[in-house]
Motif scaffolding. Structure first.
Motif, mmCIF file in Angstrom:
data_model
loop_
_atom_site.group_PDB
_atom_site.id
_atom_site.type_symbol
_atom_site.label_atom_id
_atom_site.label_comp_id
_atom_site.label_asym_id
_atom_site.label_seq_id
_atom_site.Cartn_x
_atom_site.Cartn_y
_atom_site.Cartn_z
ATOM 1 N N SER A 1 0.836 -1.184 0.000
ATOM 2 C CA SER A 1 0.000 0.000 0.000
ATOM 3 C C SER A 1 0.880 1.247 0.000
ATOM 4 C CB SER A 1 -0.912 -0.008 1.217
ATOM 5 O OG SER A 1 -0.179 0.275 2.388
ATOM 6 N N THR A 2 0.286 2.326 -0.389
ATOM 7 C CA THR A 2 1.006 3.601 -0.394
ATOM 8 C C THR A 2 1.455 3.965 1.015
ATOM 9 O OG1 THR A 2 -0.345 4.313 -2.254
ATOM 10 C CG2 THR A 2 0.821 6.022 -1.056
ATOM 11 N N LEU A 3 0.575 3.770 1.989
ATOM 12 C CA LEU A 3 0.893 4.097 3.380
ATOM 13 C C LEU A 3 2.077 3.281 3.884
ATOM 14 C CD1 LEU A 3 0.244 5.615 5.992
ATOM 15 C CD2 LEU A 3 -1.398 3.801 6.523
ATOM 16 N N ALA A 4 2.122 2.008 3.552
ATOM 17 C CA ALA A 4 3.227 1.159 4.007
ATOM 18 C C ALA A 4 4.547 1.623 3.407
ATOM 19 C CB ALA A 4 2.958 -0.294 3.635
ATOM 20 N N ASN A 5 4.528 1.962 2.127
ATOM 21 C CA ASN A 5 5.757 2.447 1.499
ATOM 22 C C ASN A 5 6.205 3.774 2.099
ATOM 23 O OD1 ASN A 5 6.661 0.613 -0.743
ATOM 24 N ND2 ASN A 5 4.506 0.820 -1.247
ATOM 25 N N GLU A 6 5.251 4.644 2.400
ATOM 26 C CA GLU A 6 5.597 5.910 3.052
ATOM 27 C C GLU A 6 6.175 5.661 4.433
ATOM 28 O OE1 GLU A 6 2.689 9.103 3.059
ATOM 29 O OE2 GLU A 6 1.794 8.236 1.254
ATOM 30 N N ALA A 7 5.569 4.752 5.194
ATOM 31 C CA ALA A 7 6.042 4.455 6.550
ATOM 32 C C ALA A 7 7.474 3.938 6.536
ATOM 33 C CB ALA A 7 5.111 3.447 7.224
ATOM 34 N N VAL A 8 7.784 3.042 5.598
ATOM 35 C CA VAL A 8 9.148 2.512 5.495
ATOM 36 C C VAL A 8 10.122 3.638 5.152
ATOM 37 C CG1 VAL A 8 10.624 1.024 4.076
ATOM 38 C CG2 VAL A 8 8.445 0.148 4.934
ATOM 39 N N THR A 9 9.723 4.514 4.254
ATOM 40 C CA THR A 9 10.585 5.636 3.858
ATOM 41 C C THR A 9 10.825 6.582 5.037
ATOM 42 O OG1 THR A 9 9.761 5.492 1.593
ATOM 43 C CG2 THR A 9 10.829 7.552 2.230
ATOM 44 N N TYR A 10 9.760 6.934 5.761
ATOM 45 C CA TYR A 10 9.908 7.822 6.918
ATOM 46 C C TYR A 10 10.732 7.168 8.022
ATOM 47 C CZ TYR A 10 6.429 10.897 4.819
ATOM 48 O OH TYR A 10 5.750 11.742 3.978
ATOM 49 N N ALA A 11 10.530 5.876 8.226
ATOM 50 C CA ALA A 11 11.311 5.166 9.246
ATOM 51 C C ALA A 11 12.800 5.258 8.927
ATOM 52 C CB ALA A 11 10.875 3.706 9.333
ATOM 53 N N ALA A 12 13.152 5.076 7.667
ATOM 54 C CA ALA A 12 14.561 5.155 7.268
ATOM 55 C C ALA A 12 15.114 6.559 7.511
ATOM 56 C CB ALA A 12 14.723 4.775 5.797
ATOM 57 N N GLU A 13 14.328 7.571 7.183
ATOM 58 C CA GLU A 13 14.771 8.955 7.388
ATOM 59 C C GLU A 13 14.953 9.287 8.863
ATOM 60 O OE1 GLU A 13 15.716 11.489 5.277
ATOM 61 O OE2 GLU A 13 15.725 9.826 3.842
ATOM 62 N N LEU A 14 14.150 8.641 9.719
ATOM 63 C CA LEU A 14 14.238 8.886 11.159
ATOM 64 C C LEU A 14 15.213 7.942 11.859
ATOM 65 C CD1 LEU A 14 10.424 9.399 11.844
ATOM 66 C CD2 LEU A 14 12.213 11.167 11.860
ATOM 67 N N GLY A 15 15.840 7.069 11.080
ATOM 68 C CA GLY A 15 16.793 6.126 11.660
ATOM 69 C C GLY A 15 16.137 4.996 12.434
ATOM 70 N N LEU A 16 14.880 4.695 12.126
ATOM 71 C CA LEU A 16 14.142 3.639 12.809
ATOM 72 C C LEU A 16 14.171 2.343 12.000
ATOM 73 C CD1 LEU A 16 10.978 5.719 13.782
ATOM 74 C CD2 LEU A 16 12.910 5.126 15.258
ATOM 75 N N ALA A 17 14.239 1.233 12.698
ATOM 76 C CA ALA A 17 14.148 -0.065 12.030
ATOM 77 C C ALA A 17 12.704 -0.289 11.588
ATOM 78 C CB ALA A 17 14.578 -1.178 12.982
ATOM 79 N N SER A 18 12.546 -0.989 10.466
ATOM 80 C CA SER A 18 11.194 -1.261 9.986
ATOM 81 C C SER A 18 11.091 -2.676 9.442
ATOM 82 C CB SER A 18 10.799 -0.252 8.903
ATOM 83 O OG SER A 18 11.684 -0.344 7.807
ATOM 84 N N VAL A 19 9.883 -3.207 9.529
ATOM 85 C CA VAL A 19 9.566 -4.520 8.975
ATOM 86 C C VAL A 19 8.342 -4.338 8.099
ATOM 87 C CG1 VAL A 19 8.849 -6.886 9.479
ATOM 88 C CG2 VAL A 19 10.512 -5.735 10.965
ATOM 89 N N TYR A 20 8.395 -4.860 6.895
ATOM 90 C CA TYR A 20 7.300 -4.747 5.931
ATOM 91 C C TYR A 20 6.647 -6.116 5.766
ATOM 92 C CZ TYR A 20 4.996 -3.774 1.455
ATOM 93 O OH TYR A 20 4.079 -3.608 0.449
ATOM 94 N N THR A 21 5.320 -6.158 5.716
ATOM 95 C CA THR A 21 4.600 -7.409 5.498
ATOM 96 C C THR A 21 3.915 -7.359 4.147
ATOM 97 O OG1 THR A 21 4.208 -7.626 7.864
ATOM 98 C CG2 THR A 21 2.863 -8.981 6.417
ATOM 99 N N ASP A 22 4.144 -8.401 3.339
ATOM 100 C CA ASP A 22 3.562 -8.459 1.996
ATOM 101 C C ASP A 22 2.605 -9.626 1.902
ATOM 102 O OD1 ASP A 22 3.650 -7.349 -0.762
ATOM 103 O OD2 ASP A 22 4.318 -9.385 -1.251
ATOM 104 N N HIS A 23 1.413 -9.373 1.328
ATOM 105 C CA HIS A 23 0.375 -10.397 1.224
ATOM 106 C C HIS A 23 0.020 -10.756 -0.206
ATOM 107 C CE1 HIS A 23 -0.889 -8.468 5.195
ATOM 108 N NE2 HIS A 23 -0.385 -9.642 5.497
ATOM 109 N N SER A 24 0.563 -10.080 -1.175
ATOM 110 C CA SER A 24 0.048 -10.215 -2.534
ATOM 111 C C SER A 24 1.120 -10.599 -3.534
ATOM 112 C CB SER A 24 -0.582 -8.901 -2.983
ATOM 113 O OG SER A 24 -1.646 -8.552 -2.148
#
Length: 141
Positions: A1-24
């Motif tokens: 989703s657009t929101l998930a991609n934005e969240a991963v991008t913002y997490a990287a900019e803030l130096g936060l670790a992120s995990v993405y879940t894909d269903h499709s």
């Protein structure tokens, strides 16, 4: 989703670790998939790990996002088989039933079912399909 991609991008900019879940599952040969795959490649380059709900989903995601396989893991959707065990006394020993429960859309691979069900039924007349779900590919089935 657009929101998930934005969240991963913002997490990287803030130096936060992120995990993405894909269903499709997504393709590789239509313009929407080509664009999405390029976006995934860029946004997923900073993700710490990816969780996919199946091995097929994992393989598809690795190809699309160009991630190292070691960072993409499988955690299947949770199903309690004790709640979905059929009564074997009601089973027809001469029939095989294939049950598919899914959103009936291209991204879930329904087009593959549309192509293979007639072949399976012609080759193995003892096979029945029970399909549950809704989506724009429902009529194709």
């Amino acid at each position: 989703s657009t929101l998930a991609n934005e969240a991963v991008t913002y997490a990287a900019e803030l130096g936060l670790a992120s995990v993405y879940t894909d269903h499709s599952l997504f393709g590789f040969n239509d313009i929407a998939s080509v664009i999405l795959n390029r976006v995934q490649k860029v946004t997923m380059s900073t993700v710490g790990a990816v969780i996919c709900v199946s091995h097929t989903c994992r393989d598809n995601f690795i190809l699309r996002a160009k991630l190292p396989p070691s960072s993409v893991h499988v955690i299947p959707n949770a199903v309690d088989p004790a709640k979905f065990t059929p009564d074997t006394t009601k089973r027809d020993k001469d029939r095989i039933t294939v049950v598919v429960v899914s959103r009936l859309v291209y991204r879930k691979g329904v087009d593959l079912l549309v192509g293979i069900i007639p072949i399976i039924c012609k080759t193995f007349p003892q096979v029945d399909f029970v399909i549950g779900g809704d989506g724009n590919k429902k009529l194709a089935l």
